[in-house]
Design a protein around this motif. Sequence first.
Motif, PDB file in Angstrom:
ATOM      1  N   ASP A 175      -6.804   5.924   3.573  1.00 43.13           N
ATOM      2  CA  ASP A 175      -7.977   5.070   3.401  1.00 43.13           C
ATOM      3  C   ASP A 175      -8.981   5.271   4.527  1.00 43.13           C
ATOM      4  O   ASP A 175      -8.619   5.323   5.696  1.00 43.13           O
ATOM      5  CB  ASP A 175      -7.581   3.589   3.379  1.00 43.13           C
ATOM      6  N   CYS A 218       0.790  -1.218   0.000  1.00 40.83           N
ATOM      7  CA  CYS A 218       0.000   0.000   0.000  1.00 40.83           C
ATOM      8  C   CYS A 218       0.822   1.267   0.000  1.00 40.83           C
ATOM      9  O   CYS A 218       0.290   2.330  -0.239  1.00 40.83           O
ATOM     10  CB  CYS A 218      -0.938   0.007   1.201  1.00 40.83           C
ATOM     11  N   THR A 278      -7.823  -1.002  -6.004  1.00 37.10           N
ATOM     12  CA  THR A 278      -8.703   0.158  -5.856  1.00 37.10           C
ATOM     13  C   THR A 278      -9.809   0.240  -6.913  1.00 37.10           C
ATOM     14  O   THR A 278     -10.593   1.170  -6.910  1.00 37.10           O
ATOM     15  CB  THR A 278      -7.894   1.472  -5.860  1.00 37.10           C
ATOM     16  N   GLN A 317      -2.199   4.078   2.365  1.00 32.73           N
ATOM     17  CA  GLN A 317      -3.056   3.398   3.328  1.00 32.73           C
ATOM     18  C   GLN A 317      -3.518   4.361   4.418  1.00 32.73           C
ATOM     19  O   GLN A 317      -4.626   4.253   4.924  1.00 32.73           O
ATOM     20  CB  GLN A 317      -2.339   2.210   3.953  1.00 32.73           C
ATOM     21  N   ARG A 371      -5.314  -2.834   1.799  1.00 28.46           N
ATOM     22  CA  ARG A 371      -4.695  -3.040   0.497  1.00 28.46           C
ATOM     23  C   ARG A 371      -4.270  -4.488   0.287  1.00 28.46           C
ATOM     24  O   ARG A 371      -3.803  -4.846  -0.785  1.00 28.46           O
ATOM     25  CB  ARG A 371      -3.492  -2.123   0.311  1.00 28.46           C
TER      26      ARG A 371
END
Length: 124
Positions: free
Chosen positions: A11, A4, A67, A8, A58
């Motif tokens: 997110d 990631c 994604t 990350q 991820r």
Amino acid sequence: MLGCGTRQQEDVVEILMEKHSPDGAFVATVFTSSGGGAAGYTYENVNLRLQSKALDPRLCLMGEHVTWHSFREIQIRWVGPRHLEVSYEEDSSPAYRENNQRKITSLLGVRIDYIPLAHELLPP
């Protein structure tokens, strides 16, 4: 599984379903994740990890490009302590066909079976 990097931290994750294996050693999680600023992304996927590990959005079981919003209506079910079933609907458009083919079938000694669900198309 994909790494990631630094994204990350951006997110925003919502856990939709989480189930522990019958022996408690593993956790399977269905979740949505979004982020990426103005260009943005949102996706639904599954993560499988040891019970002692934190969720990394991820590290997904399905899709070449994590994604991409390719999968939806995901359900998980433990069939045994080392056997997980994942049912789902997927985007069937040509742009997603290659992405959707990638599915992890074994991880951490757990067998993973996938069951694509048919869905009715709504009339135009």
